[in-house]
Design a protein around this motif. Structure first.
Motif, PDB file in Angstrom:
ATOM      1  N   ALA B 392       0.813  -1.219   0.000  1.00  0.00           N
ATOM      2  CA  ALA B 392       0.000   0.000   0.000  1.00  0.00           C
ATOM      3  C   ALA B 392       0.845   1.268   0.000  1.00  0.00           C
ATOM      4  CB  ALA B 392      -0.930  -0.007   1.201  1.00  0.00           C
ATOM      5  N   LEU B 393       2.160   1.116  -0.031  1.00  0.00           N
ATOM      6  CA  LEU B 393       3.033   2.288   0.051  1.00  0.00           C
ATOM      7  C   LEU B 393       3.492   2.728  -1.338  1.00  0.00           C
ATOM      8  CD1 LEU B 393       5.266   1.298   3.098  1.00  0.00           C
ATOM      9  CD2 LEU B 393       3.233   2.752   3.092  1.00  0.00           C
ATOM     10  N   GLY B 394       3.833   4.003  -1.449  1.00  0.00           N
ATOM     11  CA  GLY B 394       4.341   4.534  -2.706  1.00  0.00           C
ATOM     12  C   GLY B 394       5.838   4.309  -2.841  1.00  0.00           C
ATOM     13  N   SER B 395       6.367   4.672  -4.018  1.00  0.00           N
ATOM     14  CA  SER B 395       7.811   4.542  -4.209  1.00  0.00           C
ATOM     15  C   SER B 395       8.286   5.627  -5.166  1.00  0.00           C
ATOM     16  CB  SER B 395       8.155   3.158  -4.761  1.00  0.00           C
ATOM     17  OG  SER B 395       7.476   2.962  -5.979  1.00  0.00           O
ATOM     18  N   LEU B 396       9.576   5.827  -5.243  1.00  0.00           N
ATOM     19  CA  LEU B 396      10.153   6.830  -6.131  1.00  0.00           C
ATOM     20  C   LEU B 396      10.291   6.250  -7.533  1.00  0.00           C
ATOM     21  CD1 LEU B 396      12.872   8.152  -3.679  1.00  0.00           C
ATOM     22  CD2 LEU B 396      11.078   9.569  -4.728  1.00  0.00           C
ATOM     23  N   PRO B 397      10.148   7.114  -8.574  1.00  0.00           N
ATOM     24  CA  PRO B 397      10.324   6.603  -9.934  1.00  0.00           C
ATOM     25  C   PRO B 397      11.801   6.271 -10.194  1.00  0.00           C
ATOM     26  CG  PRO B 397      10.119   8.999  -9.951  1.00  0.00           C
ATOM     27  CD  PRO B 397       9.898   8.567  -8.532  1.00  0.00           C
ATOM     28  N   ILE B 550      10.836   8.468   2.369  1.00  0.00           N
ATOM     29  CA  ILE B 550       9.689   8.287   3.265  1.00  0.00           C
ATOM     30  C   ILE B 550       8.471   9.053   2.728  1.00  0.00           C
ATOM     31  CG2 ILE B 550       8.858   8.690   5.611  1.00  0.00           C
ATOM     32  CD1 ILE B 550      11.986   8.509   6.396  1.00  0.00           C
ATOM     33  N   LYS B 551       8.723  10.268   2.235  1.00  0.00           N
ATOM     34  CA  LYS B 551       7.610  11.077   1.697  1.00  0.00           C
ATOM     35  C   LYS B 551       6.967  10.380   0.482  1.00  0.00           C
ATOM     36  CE  LYS B 551       9.345  15.481   3.397  1.00  0.00           C
ATOM     37  NZ  LYS B 551      10.247  16.604   3.090  1.00  0.00           N
TER      38      LYS B 551
END
Lengths: 192, 746
Positions: B392-397, B550-551
């Motif tokens: 459910a978490l995002g990630s950096l491209p 983290i953001k």
């Protein structure tokens, strides 16, 4: 009625992990190599494969009739109204009489402060409404703490439900630390 | 204490073979004045550290409570650190975190002594003496990272990226470690899994499509553990829940050759013969099928392959099993009936470190199937599926990874077709370094892992490491592998750094600094980024600092970084999965495994006879104590006070026959090594077994608290790998034990 603090140790629930000991070391900045609390291993008893091991969490028994208080020549060792046995560091001359008098070996000599030192029931935490450090980190749920004079407290309820014993009853120290040996199989549960 | 000292003075195999007992002062000073010993470096750094500490504290007078995440093991308990005038004074369990439930185990409580360990790594270092001489010089981060990148680049150009091995243990920064190795282009990824729980996770993956289902303890009535010693191998919340379960009157049946603390809490302890749990479980299956105790409806609806299994277990009667596992047939029959009667609130626990025997995979498959037979999947009191962590978490491209064509050194998949790529077979990497097959590995970057202590046959691992062109270690303490490294990149401890988010249940928690780094250390995220940039792979690390990572992770959660800091945790959107739509080929529980069938393996479990020790030898068992985590905590001053070493458990009757007394030094010898350790004579182990807890017998002299204490299992363990799962069989080594009478060098 004033409070009377005490422990109920649920022997079955102790897994001898010693989180209580490390938690106490940190909370009370206990000098390295000394301890205010402990776990005694009783076993394995029997012959392979019929074995039993009990683990007994311990600390100062905060005796109702405390030999350490009785022998203290300066009045440094004393008992509060709530039953907590404490050392007044200003009055303590480090004579170690109390250490010899304690049948539970619950005290040690603080090498820097040059005084007797021991479990305080984390009285500083109690004032903030917290449990003693050893109780709040007890992974197995073996250490239970509370007001023995309050019939609704967890400790009172446990003592009503289970048969409890004290350590070295023959010493007539009237400890405020009780041990419950019941196993859940006989008693339908050892839940605090 | 005096007794321990005596033991510590005895040579252990690593010492006498590989280095002198003491360094002479003169040896430190060869070359230039810039050459220091560990001891001198530590002294120097300690003074430096104090100064930095003072600066850090000046800004932060008073008492702060900092919510963060523990890292004394891999369970990721929520913690609250009490920081007084810039010093961490106390660590407590965060009641908002389901992994800790407000409590910490002894290791979690002792985290302070990792932060303030005088032996910890304090600045980057480059080796100056022989590999393993323990001689290093202090360098700047720039020099250390430049050197590491140059070496990695050189290896890539000279031999191809596949000549570089990268290995890491399970930690929150692992995705970025994987980024580094995949972007660099090596297929050679080493994890600890083949020494740990490959057998369990692969068995459950093949059966349920879920690697690690969990137990609904609160509603459970009956649990069978096979060696899962939760009271000593503490998984904080699970240990708490097990004890609540047992104290409530839930029944524990414990299969273990040793009277562990968990066994002492069990309603029934069955001291089974090592390696024969499979026979016990096959016979349980036999009884459940023969007596029609299974859940017919569940099996029809949610499983495939019941008939094949029923046929397969036909010959495995309790009487047949009793002859193999030393448990009476009537006991097996009764337990099978009790288990089925308590179902679905009954579980055969998946267990944890299951790398015991080559047949452990078949054992775990049978465990998985027994649960399916009684239909406890997703039922109250049964096994519960858990969704993939962090989904459910995002990630950096980041850019796509380069294609890798080189085969892996660990034989995945060309030798081990069924082992998932992200698990690997680390002991085979070591062997490939020795044989040069299928090609010669040249470099190894180790991230918070300690192959010298974990991989069997330590002598071989030492040779393999010594043969490398380049060895780099990222760690927080000067572990054994670091001691042999060419360059050491010191990571800040978990109490000093930011890490990617940790998911616990449907909440996320943040590991953040309780104090500023005490020394010249960096977070793993920054070390990997700065290394990546030097290797021309900066695009894979698109963050300025840890907060950016983290953001990005927080973006879909709907809470700001600042809010998270304030609150310490955030709620995740609850995801609803259909627990019966399974990620297997058939989307059902595969009692008969299509994956195994397609690979030419037996699709249903069958008996595999484990090897047994010849007369005069013992099974060597290993396991955990509650006060230590793998190989990383023995130098912790508090934990070392509680458990300073790992005496050899030996049965009282067996000891008597060998003339061994409690506390006496003994020699334990296997075909691949020998150690001197002290005996612990007890009734609490089978007469055909000895046991040594893992984690002692360190080679690193820089771990001054623990160096010379106890002995290492890895010195004794033979390498036996299950070809299906890549799982090392840690209990298939047989040893002799005899009193140590002096004169003999181990």
């Amino acid at each position: 009625m004033s409070k009377r603090y005490g422990f109920v140790m649920l022997v079955y629930r102790c897994i001898d992990c010693k989180a209580c000991q490390v938690g106490c070391w940190a909370e009370n900045e206990v000098p390295l190599g000394k301890s205010r609390n402990w776990i005694t291993k009783d076993g394995p008893k029997g012959k392979f494969p019929d074995l039993i091991t009990d683990f007994l969490p311990g600390n100062c028994m905060h005796c109702g009739n405390a030999p350490c208080v009785n022998v203290c020549p300066t009045g440094a060792s004393y008992q509060t109204e709530e039953g907590i046995v404490l050392v007044n560091k200003k009055k303590c001359i480090g004579c170690k009489y109390c250490m010899v008098a304690c049948p539970y070996n619950a005290r040690y000599y603080h090498p820097e402060e040059k005084t007797a030192d021991k479990c305080t029931m984390c009285v500083h935490r109690l004032k903030e409404g917290l449990q003693p450090a050893c109780v709040s980190t007890c992974v197995g749920g073996a250490r239970v703490f509370g007001d023995l004079n309050d019939p609704d407290s967890q400790v009172s309820r446990l003592l009503r439900k289970h048969r409890a014993v004290v350590q070295l009853p023959q010493a007539n120290t009237q400890p405020n630390v009780y041990y419950v040996y019941d196993s859940p199989v006989d008693k339908g549960g050892i839940a605090p | 204490m005096a007794k321990d000292k005596h033991i510590a003075d005895l040579p252990s195999i690593g010492e006498s073979f590989f280095w002198r007992k003491e360094f002479s002062r003169r040896q430190f000073l060869i070359g230039s004045g810039a050459v220091f010993s560990w001891a001198m470096l530590q002294k120097m750094s300690f003074a430096g550290g104090k100064a930095e500490e003072t600066t850090a504290t000046a800004a932060k007078k008073g008492v702060n409570k900092v919510p963060s995440v523990c890292e004394m093991c891999v369970w990721r308990c929520g913690i609250i650190a009490t920081v007084e005038d810039g010093m961490v004074k106390k660590l407590e369990g965060n009641p908002e975190n389901i992994n800790s439930r407000g409590k910490l185990c002894p290791r979690g409580n002792a985290g302070i002594k990792l932060l303030y360990d005088p032996d910890r790594l304090k600045f980057p270092m480059i080796r100056v003496g022989e590999r393993g001489s323990g001689k290093f010089r202090r360098v700047s981060w720039k020099e250390a990272l430049d050197f590491t990148a140059e070496q990695m680049q050189r290896i890539k150009e000279q031999y191809g990226p596949e000549a570089m091995i990268m290995s890491s243990t399970h930690n929150l920064t692992q995705p970025y470690f994987e980024n580094l190795l995949k972007a660099y282009g090596t297929p050679n990824y080493g994890t600890q899994r083949s020494l740990c729980f490959n057998a369990m996770t692969i068995a459950f993956l093949f059966t349920y499509g879920v690697a690690q289902p969990v137990v609904d303890y609160e509603n459970c009535k009956y649990i069978i553990y096979a060696g899962r010693n939760l009271a000593e191998a503490i998984s904080n919340s699970e240990t708490q829940r097990m004890m609540d379960f047992a104290a409530r009157g839930g029944k524990i049946v414990m299969l273990d050759p040793r009277f562990t603390i968990t066994a002492s809490k069990a309603a029934e302890w069955l001291p089974i013969r090592p390696g024969t749990d499979l026979a016990f479980f096959l016979a349980m299956g036999h009884v459940i099928i023969k007596e029609k105790l299974y859940n017919q409806e569940f099996i029809q609806q949610h499983t495939v392959g019941f008939e094949e299994f029923a046929k397969a277990v036909e010959p495995y009667s309790p009487e047949w099993a009793a002859q193999r596992c030393d448990i009476p047939a009537e006991t097996i029959r009764r337990i099978a009936r009790e288990f089925a009667a308590a179902a679905p609130a009954a579980v055969v626990h998946p267990n944890w470190r299951t790398s015991n025997f080559v047949n452990s995979f078949q054992t775990e498959r049978t465990v998985a199937i027994l649960n399916a037979l009684v239909g406890n999947w997703a039922a109250p009191g049964g096994l519960q599926p858990v969704p993939e962590e962090g989904s459910a978490l995002g990630s950096l491209p980041q850019p796509p990874y380069p294609t890798v064509t080189a085969p892996r050194l660990d034989g995945v998949p060309w030798k081990h077709p069924l082992v998932p790529l992200k698990y690997g077979v680390i002991q085979d990497i070591r062997d490939a370094l020795l044989t040069g097959e299928p090609y010669q590995g040249k470099g190894w970057l180790v991230y918070r892992q300690n192959p010298l202590m974990s991989i069997p046959e330590r002598r071989k691992t030492l040779t393999a490491l010594k043969n490398l062109d380049f060895l780099a270690v990222i760690d927080v303490i000067p572990n054994d592998t670091a001691y042999y490294a060419d360059v050491i990149l010191p990571e800040s401890t978990y109490l000093e750094r930011w890490d990617p988010l940790s998911v616990a249940g449907n909440r996320v928690f943040l590991r953040r600094p309780a104090v500023e780094p005490l020394y010249d250390t960096k977070s793993g995220l920054m070390i990997l980024k700065e290394l990546g940039e030097r290797l021309g792979l900066g695009d894979y690390f698109p963050y300025q600092d840890e907060r950016d990572v983290i953001k990005a992770q927080l973006a879909p959660v709907g809470i700001s970084f600042e809010e998270l800091l304030e609150k310490g945790w955030a709620e995740l959107q609850e995801e609803h999965h259909d627990p019966y739509y399974l990620q297997t080929a058939s989307n059902k529980i595969e009692i008969s495994s299509s994956t195994l069938a397609n690979s030419g393996e037996n699709p249903v479990p069958a008996w595999q006879e484990p090897p047994a020790p010849p007369v005069g030898k013992f099974y060597l068992l290993s396991g955990k104590v509650a006060q230590h985590t793998q190989f990383s905590t023995q130098n912790n001053l508090w934990l070392s006070l509680l458990t300073p070493d790992n005496p050899v458990w030996i049965n009282a009757e067996a000891a008597k026959q060998l003339g061994i007394k409690d506390g006496q030094p003994v020699i334990v010898e296997s075909p691949v090594g020998k150690v001197i350790n002290k005996a612990y004579v007890t009734e609490g182990i089978r007469p055909d077994c000895v046991f040594m807890a893992a984690g002692f017998g360190h080679l690193s002299k820089a771990l001054k608290t623990t160096y010379g204490k106890g002995a290492s299992n890895s010195s004794l363990h033979e390498t036996h790998t299950d070809p299906v799962t890549g799982c090392q069989a840690l209990s298939e080594t047989f040893v002799t034990v005899r009193p140590y009478l002096g004169g003999e060098s181990a």
